[in-house]
Motif scaffolding. Structure first.
Motif, PDB file in Angstrom:
ATOM      1  N   UNK A  48       0.840  -1.202   0.000  1.00 20.57           N
ATOM      2  CA  UNK A  48       0.000   0.000   0.000  1.00 20.57           C
ATOM      3  C   UNK A  48       0.874   1.251   0.000  1.00 20.57           C
ATOM      4  N   UNK A  49       1.871   1.261   0.876  1.00 16.46           N
ATOM      5  CA  UNK A  49       2.779   2.408   0.951  1.00 16.46           C
ATOM      6  C   UNK A  49       3.607   2.515  -0.322  1.00 16.46           C
ATOM      7  N   UNK A  50       4.034   1.381  -0.850  1.00 18.86           N
ATOM      8  CA  UNK A  50       4.843   1.358  -2.073  1.00 18.86           C
ATOM      9  C   UNK A  50       4.086   1.974  -3.246  1.00 18.86           C
ATOM     10  N   UNK A  51       2.836   1.556  -3.455  1.00 19.85           N
ATOM     11  CA  UNK A  51       2.054   2.083  -4.576  1.00 19.85           C
ATOM     12  C   UNK A  51       1.738   3.559  -4.361  1.00 19.85           C
ATOM     13  N   UNK A  52       1.522   3.961  -3.121  1.00 18.96           N
ATOM     14  CA  UNK A  52       1.281   5.382  -2.850  1.00 18.96           C
ATOM     15  C   UNK A  52       2.507   6.209  -3.223  1.00 18.96           C
ATOM     16  N   UNK A  53       3.696   5.692  -2.984  1.00 22.79           N
ATOM     17  CA  UNK A  53       4.910   6.389  -3.380  1.00 22.79           C
ATOM     18  C   UNK A  53       4.997   6.508  -4.903  1.00 22.79           C
ATOM     19  N   UNK A  54       4.558   5.450  -5.605  1.00 23.78           N
ATOM     20  CA  UNK A  54       4.540   5.504  -7.072  1.00 23.78           C
ATOM     21  C   UNK A  54       3.630   6.630  -7.561  1.00 23.78           C
ATOM     22  N   UNK A  55       2.492   6.782  -6.910  1.00 18.86           N
ATOM     23  CA  UNK A  55       1.527   7.811  -7.301  1.00 18.86           C
ATOM     24  C   UNK A  55       2.089   9.205  -7.115  1.00 18.86           C
ATOM     25  N   UNK A  56       3.126   9.329  -6.298  1.00 26.99           N
ATOM     26  CA  UNK A  56       3.718  10.644  -6.041  1.00 26.99           C
ATOM     27  C   UNK A  56       4.891  10.965  -6.968  1.00 26.99           C
ATOM     28  N   UNK A  57       5.226  10.038  -7.886  1.00 28.21           N
ATOM     29  CA  UNK A  57       6.317  10.298  -8.834  1.00 28.21           C
ATOM     30  C   UNK A  57       5.907  11.435  -9.778  1.00 28.21           C
TER      31      UNK A  57
END
Length: 323
Positions: free
Chosen positions: A309-318
């Motif tokens: 969940x945290x990993x994909x959220x970080x992707x969304x912030x790229x």
């Protein structure tokens, strides 16, 4: 340059494009010409109990990668790009240590010169291609291989989802990810076709049950690297930029973003008539800054990010910077 006889083939990728702002822009541009499905969920499951450990709404898009690559090639050709099929790069041309072009396996075109070379020859690059010996010294090059299968007659799987199964003690189950494109149709990887057939017979997990009557429509071989996604320390040399798996990176979208950054830096170098390491190193800085804390470091997500969940959220912030 493409060493094979067709753009997009052979197919190596199951077609999951992870959720970023760049992915949204890409999907919007190609949706009129190509079937691209917005994901409804990314799920992490226990393969033995079926328990959903994490459910993340969305997660990106699912697309046929072979068709996506052809669509992008059409757009590139229409914009003036020269595409050379069945043309394999056999080495770099160098002058005083600087890359000034490439050698090919074609008698009618033995070499091509360029002001900047962008190297995107995948994991093979690090194993025995152009990156090997140039930027791989001291890197962890733990390669593996397998087959990526297109399957039909899949049971109990929701189209537009990716399901990841984690079972650390079971090599055949751990990190299996089911990319479901349409009703009953998916892409899934195994070490071999025989491994797939044996896996279907198992009765101790829900994935084998889903695959019990599945039939294989297509087999694509692939090369893997356990530490894929963790960029090599060096991404540029005089006259050449490395992108995607050739740079140690991982993930289709990450590779596309790298390509955009590389083209921007290369254009600036050509404008300045200077493709030295001093100018091209700007690309390396951009890659580090853009993906800081958001690597497609697939096998180490929980170790580095805690949860998917945290990993994909970080992707969304790229965010992709202007070059």
């Amino acid at each position: 340059m493409e060493e094979h006889t067709a753009i997009g083939l052979p197919r190596h990728d199951p077609g999951w494009l992870i959720d970023t702002a760049f992915t949204e822009q890409l999907a919007d541009r190609i949706k009129e010409n190509l079937r691209i499905r917005r994901m409804s969920a990314f799920r992490v499951r226990d393969p033995f109990t079926g328990e959903v450990r994490e459910e993340i709404p969305g997660g990106g898009y699912i697309v046929r990668r072979d068709l996506l690559e052809r669509e992008l090639a059409i757009r590139a050709a229409n914009a003036g790009t020269r595409i050379l099929l069945k043309t394999r790069c056999t080495g770099f041309l160098k002058e005083n240590g600087r890359v000034i072009g490439v050698k090919t396996d074609r008698e009618d075109l033995p070499e091509l010169r360029a002001e900047v070379v962008i190297c995107a020859d995948g994991l093979h690059s690090a194993r025995d291609g152009r990156a090997a010996g140039e930027i791989t010294a001291g890197e962890n090059l733990d390669f593996g291989s397998g087959v990526n299968l297109e399957l039909a007659n899949l049971k109990d799987a929701e189209p537009g989802t990716v399901e990841l199964y984690l079972a650390a003690a079971d090599r055949d189950l751990n990190y299996k990810h089911l990319v479901v494109h349409e009703e009953g149709q998916c892409f899934l990887s195994f070490s071999s076709l025989s491994n797939f057939e044996e896996f279907k017979k198992r009765t101790d997990n829900i994935l084998s049950e889903k695959l019990r009557r599945a039939q294989c429509l297509d087999v694509g071989g692939y090369l893997s690297r356990r530490h894929s996604g963790l960029f090599f320390k060096t991404l540029v040399k005089d006259g050449v930029i490395f992108i995607g798996d050739a740079s140690g990176g991982g993930g289709a979208i990450h590779g596309m973003i790298q390509g955009q950054l590389a083209v921007g830096v290369a254009a600036r170098a050509i404008e300045k008539n200077d493709s030295s390491l001093n100018i091209l190193s700007r690309y390396q800085d951009l890659v580090r800054d853009t993906f800081q804390g958001a690597l497609f470091y697939w096998f180490f997500v929980r170790k580095n990010y805690g949860t998917f969940t945290d990993w994909i959220e970080r992707m969304r912030n790229i965010r992709v910077p202007e070059v």
